[in-house]
Design a protein around this motif. Structure first.
Motif, PDB file in Angstrom:
ATOM      1  N   GLY A  14      19.056 -34.209  14.083  1.00 32.66           N
ATOM      2  CA  GLY A  14      18.030 -34.295  13.045  1.00 32.66           C
ATOM      3  C   GLY A  14      17.125 -33.091  13.029  1.00 32.66           C
ATOM      4  N   SER A  15      16.832 -32.543  14.208  1.00 35.92           N
ATOM      5  CA  SER A  15      15.960 -31.375  14.302  1.00 35.92           C
ATOM      6  C   SER A  15      16.575 -30.154  13.635  1.00 35.92           C
ATOM      7  CB  SER A  15      15.657 -31.060  15.772  1.00 35.92           C
ATOM      8  OG  SER A  15      16.869 -30.873  16.501  1.00 35.92           O
ATOM      9  N   GLN A  16      17.907 -30.157  13.517  1.00 32.00           N
ATOM     10  CA  GLN A  16      18.597 -29.053  12.863  1.00 32.00           C
ATOM     11  C   GLN A  16      18.804 -29.301  11.368  1.00 32.00           C
ATOM     12  OE1 GLN A  16      21.956 -29.510  15.665  1.00 32.00           O
ATOM     13  NE2 GLN A  16      21.745 -27.311  16.078  1.00 32.00           N
ATOM     14  N   MET A  17      18.846 -30.564  10.981  1.00 33.90           N
ATOM     15  CA  MET A  17      19.179 -30.931   9.612  1.00 33.90           C
ATOM     16  C   MET A  17      17.961 -31.122   8.704  1.00 33.90           C
ATOM     17  SD  MET A  17      22.379 -31.231   8.679  1.00 33.90           S
ATOM     18  CE  MET A  17      22.363 -32.517   7.429  1.00 33.90           C
ATOM     19  N   ASN A  18      16.800 -31.462   9.290  1.00 30.50           N
ATOM     20  CA  ASN A  18      15.628 -31.726   8.454  1.00 30.50           C
ATOM     21  C   ASN A  18      15.245 -30.513   7.609  1.00 30.50           C
ATOM     22  OD1 ASN A  18      15.347 -34.331   9.300  1.00 30.50           O
ATOM     23  ND2 ASN A  18      13.671 -33.932  10.732  1.00 30.50           N
ATOM     24  N   ASP A  19      14.949 -30.764   6.326  1.00 38.09           N
ATOM     25  CA  ASP A  19      14.499 -29.706   5.424  1.00 38.09           C
ATOM     26  C   ASP A  19      12.971 -29.668   5.456  1.00 38.09           C
ATOM     27  OD1 ASP A  19      17.092 -28.986   4.506  1.00 38.09           O
ATOM     28  OD2 ASP A  19      17.112 -30.736   3.201  1.00 38.09           O
ATOM     29  N   VAL A  20      12.441 -28.709   6.181  1.00 35.86           N
ATOM     30  CA  VAL A  20      10.990 -28.604   6.393  1.00 35.86           C
ATOM     31  C   VAL A  20      10.308 -28.132   5.115  1.00 35.86           C
ATOM     32  CG1 VAL A  20       9.174 -27.430   7.711  1.00 35.86           C
ATOM     33  CG2 VAL A  20      11.314 -28.144   8.831  1.00 35.86           C
ATOM     34  N   PHE A  21       9.215 -28.804   4.756  1.00 36.97           N
ATOM     35  CA  PHE A  21       8.445 -28.410   3.566  1.00 36.97           C
ATOM     36  C   PHE A  21       7.451 -27.319   3.920  1.00 36.97           C
ATOM     37  CE2 PHE A  21       9.550 -32.829   2.241  1.00 36.97           C
ATOM     38  CZ  PHE A  21      10.225 -32.501   1.068  1.00 36.97           C
ATOM     39  N   GLU A  22       7.200 -26.455   2.931  1.00 36.09           N
ATOM     40  CA  GLU A  22       6.165 -25.443   3.054  1.00 36.09           C
ATOM     41  C   GLU A  22       5.636 -25.129   1.653  1.00 36.09           C
ATOM     42  OE1 GLU A  22       8.236 -22.238   4.903  1.00 36.09           O
ATOM     43  OE2 GLU A  22       9.115 -21.503   3.048  1.00 36.09           O
ATOM     44  N   THR A  23       4.536 -24.426   1.599  1.00 31.68           N
ATOM     45  CA  THR A  23       3.945 -24.071   0.306  1.00 31.68           C
ATOM     46  C   THR A  23       4.182 -22.597   0.026  1.00 31.68           C
ATOM     47  OG1 THR A  23       2.224 -25.755   0.548  1.00 31.68           O
ATOM     48  CG2 THR A  23       1.841 -24.011  -1.072  1.00 31.68           C
ATOM     49  N   GLN A  24       4.762 -22.320  -1.134  1.00 30.13           N
ATOM     50  CA  GLN A  24       4.991 -20.944  -1.563  1.00 30.13           C
ATOM     51  C   GLN A  24       4.397 -20.762  -2.951  1.00 30.13           C
ATOM     52  OE1 GLN A  24       9.172 -19.953  -1.397  1.00 30.13           O
ATOM     53  NE2 GLN A  24       9.352 -20.372   0.792  1.00 30.13           N
ATOM     54  N   GLN A  25       3.463 -19.842  -3.070  1.00 27.47           N
ATOM     55  CA  GLN A  25       2.805 -19.547  -4.346  1.00 27.47           C
ATOM     56  C   GLN A  25       2.237 -20.814  -4.993  1.00 27.47           C
ATOM     57  OE1 GLN A  25       5.905 -17.502  -6.533  1.00 27.47           O
ATOM     58  NE2 GLN A  25       5.486 -15.557  -5.485  1.00 27.47           N
ATOM     59  N   GLY A  26       1.648 -21.644  -4.148  1.00 24.98           N
ATOM     60  CA  GLY A  26       0.991 -22.855  -4.616  1.00 24.98           C
ATOM     61  C   GLY A  26       1.931 -24.007  -4.929  1.00 24.98           C
ATOM     62  N   LYS A  27       3.212 -23.872  -4.604  1.00 26.50           N
ATOM     63  CA  LYS A  27       4.184 -24.909  -4.897  1.00 26.50           C
ATOM     64  C   LYS A  27       4.840 -25.383  -3.611  1.00 26.50           C
ATOM     65  CE  LYS A  27       8.439 -25.779  -7.499  1.00 26.50           C
ATOM     66  NZ  LYS A  27       9.488 -25.185  -8.373  1.00 26.50           N
ATOM     67  N   ILE A  28       5.002 -26.714  -3.468  1.00 20.78           N
ATOM     68  CA  ILE A  28       5.675 -27.264  -2.293  1.00 20.78           C
ATOM     69  C   ILE A  28       7.186 -27.110  -2.465  1.00 20.78           C
ATOM     70  CG2 ILE A  28       6.147 -29.360  -0.972  1.00 20.78           C
ATOM     71  CD1 ILE A  28       3.354 -30.336  -1.682  1.00 20.78           C
ATOM     72  N   VAL A  29       7.817 -26.473  -1.489  1.00 12.46           N
ATOM     73  CA  VAL A  29       9.265 -26.263  -1.526  1.00 12.46           C
ATOM     74  C   VAL A  29       9.846 -26.584  -0.153  1.00 12.46           C
ATOM     75  CG1 VAL A  29       9.114 -24.482  -3.307  1.00 12.46           C
ATOM     76  CG2 VAL A  29       9.062 -23.829  -0.888  1.00 12.46           C
ATOM     77  N   ALA A  30      11.166 -26.732  -0.102  1.00 10.28           N
ATOM     78  CA  ALA A  30      11.855 -26.962   1.173  1.00 10.28           C
ATOM     79  C   ALA A  30      12.358 -25.628   1.710  1.00 10.28           C
ATOM     80  CB  ALA A  30      13.015 -27.920   0.981  1.00 10.28           C
ATOM     81  N   ARG A  31      12.166 -25.413   2.995  1.00 10.54           N
ATOM     82  CA  ARG A  31      12.576 -24.148   3.620  1.00 10.54           C
ATOM     83  C   ARG A  31      14.096 -24.023   3.651  1.00 10.54           C
ATOM     84  NH1 ARG A  31       9.903 -23.572   9.243  1.00 10.54           N
ATOM     85  NH2 ARG A  31       8.048 -23.618   7.883  1.00 10.54           N
ATOM     86  N   THR A  32      14.775 -25.153   3.816  1.00  9.88           N
ATOM     87  CA  THR A  32      16.235 -25.207   3.766  1.00  9.88           C
ATOM     88  C   THR A  32      16.634 -26.289   2.758  1.00  9.88           C
ATOM     89  OG1 THR A  32      16.268 -26.789   5.614  1.00  9.88           O
ATOM     90  CG2 THR A  32      16.527 -24.446   6.162  1.00  9.88           C
ATOM     91  N   ASN A  33      17.924 -26.409   2.483  1.00  7.98           N
ATOM     92  CA  ASN A  33      18.362 -27.398   1.493  1.00  7.98           C
ATOM     93  C   ASN A  33      19.618 -28.124   1.971  1.00  7.98           C
ATOM     94  OD1 ASN A  33      18.473 -28.915  -0.855  1.00  7.98           O
ATOM     95  ND2 ASN A  33      19.446 -27.300  -2.066  1.00  7.98           N
TER      96      ASN A  33
END
Length: 357
Positions: A257-276
């Motif tokens: 799970g630690s490898q598969m989770n798509d971590v959220f972050e904020t880019q240019q004011g928008k919430i996105v997933a670091r991976t997909n």
């Protein structure tokens, strides 16, 4: 059971060697300009006779719209359409009247209905997918206005497979070769391999990958009508499909799970997933990232060589099929996968409009 969709729906009708294939699309938004050149181009991508590695049946596949259009725009009312069959060679199937082809729908249709159209498989023929491509083209006309893109391509034929994820490839290359593979070198190898298989009277399967970009977050239902379930149902309804996986799919079981989770972050004011790894869908609902999935197609069941089987009385016999058949469905399946994906995404976009004021 010949209707697909919830709000944007397609009801299809017709057989491979009947007078026409047709359908009725309901739920098409009003006021959409009807781009006939685009719709015909989508049908041309599916039609037989377009290269040496597909069926040589010659069909123009010209669509005729009967309703739901006024002064070049959709009216919001049901859109009826027809595509006439023009090049049937029904006599090629005379020897199949009392014979069950292995891995075809001949036996199962007979058991279900007590009667079957043996000419080209009748309703079970992939020619039925014409209606899907018309409806899919209409759906794409709407999705384009929403900024949503749908791309599909051949990613595997037999043991020949593209490596790496879809971001490595230029989708503008897909239509530049008859296999519809975005890698020119691999496309040439695939084409040569399909040609070799065809010369031996055999067939081969493969995989179509589909990517849907710029889908807004929030499409899909949380329990029984999850977005990936709808896409899976759509893909598994296509002739010769044997498998569907989205995101990391079966490969994901190798990781933690630690490898598969798509971590959220904020880019240019928008919430996105670091991976997909999720393939753009979480909890059955789109999260705004690219939706991507793979569809596995079996080798075509009709072989141009002697095959052991039985007749309708259960007596052993040997069948040598005639007619014009695809040695590999992948090149012509690509636009069908896109069409079904477009219908699902538009249908669920319209459903999403009813959840919040």
């Amino acid at each position: 059971m010949n209707t697909f969709g919830n709000l944007f729906t397609l009801t299809s009708f017709g057989e491979s060697h009947g007078r026409a294939i047709g359908g009725v699309v309901d739920g098409m938004p009003a006021g959409i300009p009807l781009d006939m050149e685009y719709i015909q181009r989508e049908l041309n991508r599916r039609r037989p006779g377009q290269s040496s590695i597909v069926s040589s049946r010659k069909e123009n596949d010209r669509v005729e719209f009967l309703s739901g259009i006024f002064e070049g725009k959709t009216t919001g009312t049901p859109i009826g359409f027809l595509v006439y069959n023009e090049n049937q060679h029904s006599s090629d199937y005379d020897n199949l009247r009392e014979v069950f082809r292995p891995s075809h729908a001949d036996y199962t249709y007979t058991q279900k209905y007590g009667v079957r159209d043996h000419r080209g498989g009748g309703r079970s023929s992939a020619r039925e997918t014409i209606a899907r491509c018309v409806a899919g083209a209409l759906a794409k006309l709407v999705l384009t206005r929403l900024g949503i893109e749908v791309w599909a391509y051949t990613s595997q034929v037999g043991e020949l497979s593209l490596s790496g994820d879809y971001n490595r490839y230029d989708f503008d290359e897909i239509e530049k070769n008859p296999v519809r593979c975005p890698d020119a070198d691999m496309a040439k190898r695939m084409e040569e391999y399909i040609g070799k298989v065809k010369s031996e009277g055999d067939t081969v399967g493969g995989v179509v990958t589909c990517v849907v970009r710029h889908v807004p977050a929030g499409l899909g239902e949380p329990v029984f009508d999850k977005l990936h379930a709808a896409l899976g149902r759509a893909m598994l309804s296509i002739n010769a499909v044997k498998g569907f996986e989205y995101g990391m799919g079966f490969r994901g079981v190798r990781y933690r799970g630690s490898q598969m989770n798509d971590v959220f972050e904020t880019q240019q004011g928008k919430i996105v997933a670091r991976t997909n790894h999720s393939g753009g869908i979480q909890g059955g609902i789109s999260n705004g990232e690219d939706i991507y999935f793979r569809v596995a197609f079996k080798p075509v069941a009709t072989l141009l060589k002697d095959i052991e089987t039985v007749d309708s009385q259960g007596n052993p016999t040997v069948l040598r099929a005639k007619g014009r058949h695809d040695p590999c469905v992948l090149p012509r399946a690509v636009p069908v996968v896109e069409a079904m994906a477009a219908m699902v995404i538009l249908d669920y976009y319209l459903l999403a409009q009813s959840h919040k004021l």
